[in-house]
Design a protein around this motif. Sequence first.
Motif, mmCIF file in Angstrom:
data_model
loop_
_atom_site.group_PDB
_atom_site.id
_atom_site.type_symbol
_atom_site.label_atom_id
_atom_site.label_comp_id
_atom_site.label_asym_id
_atom_site.label_seq_id
_atom_site.Cartn_x
_atom_site.Cartn_y
_atom_site.Cartn_z
ATOM 1 N N GLY A 37 -9.291 31.871 29.448
ATOM 2 C CA GLY A 37 -9.315 30.434 29.165
ATOM 3 C C GLY A 37 -8.424 30.149 27.973
ATOM 4 O O GLY A 37 -8.000 31.073 27.272
ATOM 5 N N PRO A 38 -8.134 28.878 27.729
ATOM 6 C CA PRO A 38 -7.213 28.528 26.645
ATOM 7 C C PRO A 38 -7.845 28.755 25.269
ATOM 8 O O PRO A 38 -9.058 28.949 25.166
ATOM 9 N N SER A 39 -7.020 28.709 24.259
ATOM 10 C CA SER A 39 -7.480 28.905 22.893
ATOM 11 C C SER A 39 -8.600 27.926 22.548
ATOM 12 O O SER A 39 -8.519 26.749 22.862
ATOM 13 N N GLY A 40 -9.651 28.450 21.938
ATOM 14 C CA GLY A 40 -10.742 27.598 21.470
ATOM 15 C C GLY A 40 -11.798 27.284 22.503
ATOM 16 O O GLY A 40 -12.729 26.520 22.237
ATOM 17 N N CYS A 41 -11.709 27.868 23.701
ATOM 18 C CA CYS A 41 -12.662 27.498 24.760
ATOM 19 C C CYS A 41 -14.006 28.219 24.614
ATOM 20 O O CYS A 41 -14.958 27.893 25.317
ATOM 21 N N GLY A 42 -14.094 29.216 23.731
ATOM 22 C CA GLY A 42 -15.380 29.875 23.489
ATOM 23 C C GLY A 42 -15.463 31.318 23.956
ATOM 24 O O GLY A 42 -16.555 31.898 24.012
ATOM 25 N N LYS A 43 -14.344 31.937 24.255
ATOM 26 C CA LYS A 43 -14.336 33.319 24.762
ATOM 27 C C LYS A 43 -14.865 34.314 23.729
ATOM 28 O O LYS A 43 -15.779 35.093 24.008
ATOM 29 N N THR A 44 -14.266 34.276 22.542
ATOM 30 C CA THR A 44 -14.674 35.231 21.503
ATOM 31 C C THR A 44 -16.129 35.007 21.114
ATOM 32 O O THR A 44 -16.899 35.960 20.940
ATOM 33 N N THR A 45 -16.512 33.752 21.007
ATOM 34 C CA THR A 45 -17.904 33.443 20.655
ATOM 35 C C THR A 45 -18.856 34.073 21.673
ATOM 36 O O THR A 45 -19.861 34.687 21.309
ATOM 37 N N THR A 46 -18.519 33.946 22.963
ATOM 38 C CA THR A 46 -19.360 34.513 24.015
ATOM 39 C C THR A 46 -19.464 36.030 23.860
ATOM 40 O O THR A 46 -20.563 36.606 23.886
ATOM 41 N N LEU A 47 -18.307 36.666 23.645
ATOM 42 C CA LEU A 47 -18.284 38.126 23.529
ATOM 43 C C LEU A 47 -19.063 38.600 22.300
ATOM 44 O O LEU A 47 -19.793 39.588 22.350
ATOM 45 N N ARG A 48 -18.910 37.863 21.216
ATOM 46 C CA ARG A 48 -19.605 38.251 19.975
ATOM 47 C C ARG A 48 -21.116 38.108 20.109
ATOM 48 O O ARG A 48 -21.870 38.833 19.462
ATOM 49 N N MET A 49 -21.552 37.198 20.944
ATOM 50 C CA MET A 49 -23.002 37.092 21.180
ATOM 51 C C MET A 49 -23.503 38.295 21.974
ATOM 52 O O MET A 49 -24.588 38.796 21.743
ATOM 53 N N VAL A 50 -22.679 38.764 22.923
ATOM 54 C CA VAL A 50 -23.068 39.956 23.690
ATOM 55 C C VAL A 50 -23.109 41.173 22.756
ATOM 56 O O VAL A 50 -24.004 42.011 22.826
ATOM 57 N N ALA A 51 -22.133 41.230 21.838
ATOM 58 C CA ALA A 51 -22.056 42.364 20.916
ATOM 59 C C ALA A 51 -23.145 42.321 19.848
ATOM 60 O O ALA A 51 -23.475 43.340 19.248
ATOM 61 N N GLY A 52 -23.681 41.130 19.614
ATOM 62 C CA GLY A 52 -24.693 40.996 18.571
ATOM 63 C C GLY A 52 -24.102 40.617 17.234
ATOM 64 O O GLY A 52 -24.767 40.668 16.211
ATOM 65 N N LEU A 53 -22.849 40.223 17.229
ATOM 66 C CA LEU A 53 -22.193 39.850 15.976
ATOM 67 C C LEU A 53 -22.383 38.368 15.671
ATOM 68 O O LEU A 53 -22.012 37.893 14.603
ATOM 69 N N GLU A 54 -22.914 37.651 16.638
ATOM 70 C CA GLU A 54 -23.125 36.217 16.472
ATOM 71 C C GLU A 54 -24.504 35.906 17.036
ATOM 72 O O GLU A 54 -24.855 36.403 18.105
ATOM 73 N N GLU A 55 -25.268 35.122 16.296
ATOM 74 C CA GLU A 55 -26.609 34.778 16.757
ATOM 75 C C GLU A 55 -26.543 33.893 18.005
ATOM 76 O O GLU A 55 -25.648 33.060 18.111
ATOM 77 N N ILE A 56 -27.456 34.102 18.934
ATOM 78 C CA ILE A 56 -27.509 33.292 20.149
ATOM 79 C C ILE A 56 -28.408 32.086 19.861
ATOM 80 O O ILE A 56 -29.567 32.252 19.487
ATOM 81 N N THR A 57 -27.859 30.884 20.008
ATOM 82 C CA THR A 57 -28.638 29.689 19.668
ATOM 83 C C THR A 57 -29.786 29.500 20.655
ATOM 84 O O THR A 57 -30.925 29.272 20.273
ATOM 85 N N SER A 58 -29.478 29.594 21.956
ATOM 86 C CA SER A 58 -30.554 29.616 22.954
ATOM 87 C C SER A 58 -30.072 30.347 24.190
ATOM 88 O O SER A 58 -28.878 30.558 24.361
ATOM 89 N N GLY A 59 -31.011 30.748 25.037
ATOM 90 C CA GLY A 59 -30.679 31.558 26.205
ATOM 91 C C GLY A 59 -30.881 33.038 25.890
ATOM 92 O O GLY A 59 -31.307 33.385 24.780
ATOM 93 N N THR A 60 -30.587 33.885 26.874
ATOM 94 C CA THR A 60 -30.777 35.322 26.657
ATOM 95 C C THR A 60 -29.560 36.121 27.117
ATOM 96 O O THR A 60 -28.872 35.757 28.066
ATOM 97 N N VAL A 61 -29.338 37.232 26.419
ATOM 98 C CA VAL A 61 -28.349 38.216 26.855
ATOM 99 C C VAL A 61 -29.120 39.502 27.150
ATOM 100 O O VAL A 61 -29.919 39.947 26.324
ATOM 101 N N SER A 62 -28.903 40.058 28.365
ATOM 102 C CA SER A 62 -29.543 41.335 28.693
ATOM 103 C C SER A 62 -28.469 42.377 28.945
ATOM 104 O O SER A 62 -27.449 42.097 29.575
ATOM 105 N N ILE A 63 -28.707 43.578 28.446
ATOM 106 C CA ILE A 63 -27.823 44.709 28.730
ATOM 107 C C ILE A 63 -28.702 45.777 29.358
ATOM 108 O O ILE A 63 -29.728 46.154 28.772
#
Length: 370
Positions: A37-63
């Motif tokens: 996706g284009p710059s600023g669309c939220g890609k890194t934010t999504t990945l960082r939530m999976v990695a645990g580097l960014e707090e998840i505001t709501s919802g769940t990530v399962s590994i």
Amino acid sequence: MVQVILKDVVKVYDNKFTAVKDVNLDIADKEFMVIVGPSGCGKTTTLRMVAGLEEITSGTVSIGDRVVNDIPPKNRDIAMVFQNYALYPHMTVFQNMAFGLKLRKFPKAEVIERVNRTAKMLGIEGLLSRKPKALSGGQRQRVALGRAIVRNPKAFLFDEPLSNLDAKLRVTTRAELKALHRRLETTTIYVTHDQAEAMTLGDRISVMYDGVIQQVASPMEIYDRPANRFVAGFLGIPPMNFFEGRIVFSQDRPKFIMSDSTEILLAESLKSKLTAYNDKQMVLGIRPEHLSPVTSEVKNGNVIPAVVEVVEPLGDRTDVYLTSKSGQKFIANIDPHIKMSADDRAMMAVDTDKIHIFELGKVGKNISLS
Ligand SMILES: Nc1ncnc2c1ncn2[C@@H]1O[C@H](COP(=O)(O)OP(=O)(O)OP(=O)(O)O)[C@@H](O)[C@H]1O
Ligand SMILES: [Mg+2]
């Protein structure tokens, strides 16, 4: 089985900005999933939530089969490779690759065995005693990859890992990554804004825009059957052409009338999908490879009259930049042996079986799909 599942994931940053809006994504065991996706669309934010580097505001990530929202990054058993590989400058390649294993208290013999095996796999076994500053960009990139691979993680997360490499190296490293994935079969999430990387690497691609996943599908499905105008315009070089106009039914067949009154008779198969849109403003999408010059005016009215602005021969094809009667610019790519020159008048025939019709707006829905 290590599937990664994002369920209703939202990220609102402290400044109240919502970077990720309700993302749902099921990444299968062993799958290579690309988020593009284009710059600023939220890609890194999504990945960082999976990695645990960014707090998840709501919802769940399962590994695997556990929800990891409250599990710290080091216990998630995943490895992340960033764009600026961040090697430790004072350590050798060996030490850089061994670092994570030592931290996790692996026995010395196993550390040596794993680092050597991985270095061989990546073709960097001759560089183990060097410091990062004595490596090329591509070699550093391999070390960063090696550092992730030695840990034998449950999943790999990549954030634009090739963007610091020059164009040629990017293409070869891309192919190596693909081969590596085939060999290791580790579940992977790969973020990029480069559509060629997305198309070539992904088992499936998630196209993201404005914090929302717009479509998840195989590369060819995304290309042939884009769910909306954004997806259609984002993947494809040169991109899909869009024309605004009106749907009009005459003698029970739908026509698309462009603003310069050029008429395109639409395929019979679109009839039922378009009945609800009679007399509505819509957008017609046609890829450059589905336009071709014709010498005499075709009677059925599937031709866009235009003037040639620029001709770009690329060897395997020629890109032709055109302007329609109403001044709209569009691109065709044509057989390189057809001769066209700047300032020529051209009649561009539309392959009507390949037309997409979208609702208005940046993410206007593709209503020509069944
Ligand atoms: N810490 C933060 N606080 C507030 N807003 C942020 C923060 N980090 C990122 N953002 C915003 O969130 C949005 C998504 O950022 P993100 O880094 O996820 O984008 P991206 O898709 O990775 O873009 P790029 O391709 O440029 O790397 C952007 O609008 C960005 O400005
Ligand atoms: Mg980013």
